[in-house]
Design an enzyme around this catalytic site. Structure first.
Site, mmCIF file in Angstrom:
data_model
loop_
_atom_site.group_PDB
_atom_site.id
_atom_site.type_symbol
_atom_site.label_atom_id
_atom_site.label_comp_id
_atom_site.label_asym_id
_atom_site.label_seq_id
_atom_site.Cartn_x
_atom_site.Cartn_y
_atom_site.Cartn_z
ATOM 1 N N CYS A 108 41.627 35.200 33.293
ATOM 2 C CA CYS A 108 40.345 35.621 33.837
ATOM 3 C C CYS A 108 39.832 36.743 32.950
ATOM 4 O O CYS A 108 40.592 37.310 32.174
ATOM 5 C CB CYS A 108 40.511 36.115 35.277
ATOM 6 S SG CYS A 108 38.927 36.197 36.154
ATOM 7 N N CYS A 118 34.014 38.143 36.043
ATOM 8 C CA CYS A 118 35.037 37.244 35.510
ATOM 9 C C CYS A 118 34.563 36.482 34.278
ATOM 10 O O CYS A 118 35.301 35.673 33.712
ATOM 11 C CB CYS A 118 35.484 36.266 36.595
ATOM 12 S SG CYS A 118 36.010 37.106 38.105
ATOM 13 N N LYS A 183 39.708 29.163 45.859
ATOM 14 C CA LYS A 183 39.792 30.626 45.921
ATOM 15 C C LYS A 183 38.543 31.155 46.611
ATOM 16 O O LYS A 183 37.419 30.886 46.175
ATOM 17 C CB LYS A 183 39.909 31.199 44.516
ATOM 18 C CG LYS A 183 39.899 32.724 44.481
ATOM 19 C CD LYS A 183 40.149 33.241 43.082
ATOM 20 C CE LYS A 183 40.024 34.747 43.027
ATOM 21 N NZ LYS A 183 40.263 35.259 41.671
ATOM 22 N N ARG A 193 42.084 44.976 43.267
ATOM 23 C CA ARG A 193 41.065 45.475 42.337
ATOM 24 C C ARG A 193 41.328 46.922 41.962
ATOM 25 O O ARG A 193 40.936 47.367 40.892
ATOM 26 C CB ARG A 193 39.665 45.250 42.919
ATOM 27 C CG ARG A 193 39.362 43.753 42.969
ATOM 28 C CD ARG A 193 38.005 43.437 43.552
ATOM 29 N NE ARG A 193 37.855 41.990 43.704
ATOM 30 C CZ ARG A 193 36.872 41.408 44.355
ATOM 31 N NH1 ARG A 193 35.937 42.158 44.927
ATOM 32 N NH2 ARG A 193 36.810 40.103 44.443
ATOM 33 N N ARG A 205 31.330 38.275 43.876
ATOM 34 C CA ARG A 205 31.802 37.046 43.254
ATOM 35 C C ARG A 205 31.411 35.794 44.060
ATOM 36 O O ARG A 205 31.983 34.732 43.916
ATOM 37 C CB ARG A 205 33.333 37.079 43.102
ATOM 38 C CG ARG A 205 33.884 38.306 42.390
ATOM 39 C CD ARG A 205 35.159 37.995 41.636
ATOM 40 N NE ARG A 205 36.018 39.127 41.349
ATOM 41 C CZ ARG A 205 35.770 40.098 40.468
ATOM 42 N NH1 ARG A 205 34.633 40.108 39.800
ATOM 43 N NH2 ARG A 205 36.646 41.067 40.270
ATOM 44 N N LYS A 236 43.891 30.384 47.985
ATOM 45 C CA LYS A 236 43.959 31.844 47.959
ATOM 46 C C LYS A 236 42.785 32.446 48.715
ATOM 47 O O LYS A 236 41.667 31.997 48.496
ATOM 48 C CB LYS A 236 43.917 32.294 46.503
ATOM 49 C CG LYS A 236 43.896 33.788 46.310
ATOM 50 C CD LYS A 236 43.710 34.113 44.859
ATOM 51 C CE LYS A 236 43.503 35.599 44.739
ATOM 52 N NZ LYS A 236 43.098 35.984 43.413
ATOM 53 N N TYR A 301 53.675 39.699 46.628
ATOM 54 C CA TYR A 301 54.196 41.013 46.251
ATOM 55 C C TYR A 301 55.485 41.322 47.009
ATOM 56 O O TYR A 301 56.152 42.299 46.719
ATOM 57 C CB TYR A 301 53.125 42.088 46.505
ATOM 58 C CG TYR A 301 51.848 41.765 45.759
ATOM 59 C CD1 TYR A 301 51.732 42.014 44.395
ATOM 60 C CD2 TYR A 301 50.775 41.130 46.406
ATOM 61 C CE1 TYR A 301 50.591 41.663 43.700
ATOM 62 C CE2 TYR A 301 49.629 40.776 45.715
ATOM 63 C CZ TYR A 301 49.542 41.042 44.363
ATOM 64 O OH TYR A 301 48.412 40.679 43.673
HETATM 65 C C1 PBG Z 1 41.150 37.816 39.101
HETATM 66 C C2 PBG Z 1 42.043 37.796 40.286
HETATM 67 C C3 PBG Z 1 41.889 38.443 41.530
HETATM 68 C C4 PBG Z 1 43.091 38.248 42.228
HETATM 69 C C5 PBG Z 1 43.905 37.464 41.416
HETATM 70 N N1 PBG Z 1 43.229 37.184 40.239
HETATM 71 C C6 PBG Z 1 40.815 39.289 42.078
HETATM 72 C C7 PBG Z 1 39.426 38.796 42.250
HETATM 73 O O1 PBG Z 1 39.123 37.609 42.161
HETATM 74 O O2 PBG Z 1 38.601 39.680 42.468
HETATM 75 C C8 PBG Z 1 43.433 38.801 43.578
HETATM 76 C C9 PBG Z 1 44.886 38.922 43.889
HETATM 77 C C10 PBG Z 1 45.206 39.804 45.048
HETATM 78 O O3 PBG Z 1 44.334 40.299 45.784
HETATM 79 O O4 PBG Z 1 46.413 40.019 45.253
HETATM 80 N N2 PBG Z 1 40.000 37.072 39.182
#
Ligand code: PBG
Length: 313
Positions: A108, A118, A183, A193, A205, A236, A301
């Site tokens: 990304c 992104c 997502k 973030r 986004r 996700k 995590y």
């Molecule tokens: C990057 C990305 C994000 C996450 C994983 N890859 C953040 C977003 O889309 O703003 C989030 C992962 C998390 O919250 O643990 N695009």
């Protein structure tokens, strides 16, 4: 009436092999910078990332996914596709020291752009087609550095195909793609973030990530990514989207991943720190529910903490 009987008829069994541990790689040496909104999660310099990868692998967790925090950000996110960028160097170091560990890379631009979006932004709008060219370039540099799998998280249209073609035409036909296929534009990414320093400086986004109200659309997104060449599809976040995981698994019977995201982690940590919930019990219950919903793989995590408990059992 007893544990042995209950385990005999138990339908869902967690294993450390289900987990993928997310790691944040940052510049410097000997850096372990705890993320304030994610207790127990650190920004790690490359040397510390290698050490962490050894620990992860030692716990029976087969894979990590790397996120990069670059030295410099710019409009075009150029460190994302620089062969000596932070993630590219981390991949080389990890594959040298822990060769058996599967290194997945998040592809990304949001961690690398000064505006936090992104992709490329022009006149206040994110430009889809030019952005996916850069994402393909980023994926290629990851593969060249030794990554085992590529995970595009941007949600732009056509990026899986662009990445697949670029990998194939550069002799990386065997590198699989795990696409962030469904997502959602979620509030649960807040702590991430902070960790990845990737908050958009304006706007949000919602033009490319999904509306939390939609479920059929998730199936169309997943279908499209499979058609473009995705080998593993991801939903996700996980917890507010267990129904989506189940629908995706039932419909496509693909290897299905779920991302137990930062906000889901932080809520449990915060409540546990207040003494309001039993952290261990809830962590295991949450991970079990994600697997029960249909996930074959869980990005979490909690990977190390849960693996330790499973090993002790
Ligand atoms: C990057 C990305 C994000 C996450 C994983 N890859 C953040 C977003 O889309 O703003 C989030 C992962 C998390 O919250 O643990 N695009």
């Amino acid at each position: 009436m007893n544990d042995a009987l209950r385990s005999l008829v138990r339908e869902t069994e967690l294993s450390p092999k289900d987990f993928i541990a997310p790691l944040f790689v940052c510049p410097g040496k000997n850096v372990r910078n705890e993320i304030s909104s994610m207790p127990g999660v650190f920004q790690l310099s490359i040397d510390q990332t290698v050490k962490e990868c050894g620990d992860v692998y030692g716990l029976g967790i087969p894979a990590v996914i790397l996120f990069g925090i670059p030295e410099h950000k710019d409009e075009m996110g150029s460190e994302a596709y620089d062969e000596s960028g932070i993630v590219q160097r981390a991949i080389r170091a990890v594959k040298k020291e822990v060769p058996e560990l599967i290194v997945i890379t998040d592809v990304c631009l949001c961690e690398y752009t000064s505006h936090g979006h992104c992709g490329i932004v022009r006149d206040g709008e994110i430009v889809n087609d030019e952005s996916i060219e850069l994402l393909a370039k980023e994926a290629l540099t990851h593969a060249q550095a030794g990554a085992d799998m590529i995970a595009p998280s941007d949600m732009f249209d056509g990026r899986v195909q662009a990445i697949r073609q670029t990998l194939d035409s550069n002799d990386f036909q065997t590198i699989p793609i795990m696409s962030y296929a469904a997502k959602y534009a979620s509030g649960f990414y807040g702590p991430f973030r902070e960790a990845a320093q990737s908050t958009p400086q304006f706007g949000d986004r919602r033009s490319h990530q999904m509306d939390p109200a939609n479920s059929d659309e998730a199936l169309r997104e997943v279908e499209q990514d499979i058609a473009e060449g995705a080998d593993i599809v991801m939903v996700k976040p996980a917890l507010s989207y267990l129904d989506i995981i189940r629908r995706v698994k039932d419909r496509f019977a693909m290897p299905t991943a779920a991302y137990n995201v930062s906000g889901e982690y932080s809520m449990i940590k915060a409540a546990a720190q207040n003494g309001w919930i039993d952290e261990e019990k809830i962590m295991m219950e949450v991970l079990t529910s994600i697997k029960r919903a249909g996930a074959d793989l869980i990005l979490t995590y909690f990977a190390k903490a849960a693996a330790k408990i499973l090993q002790a059992r």
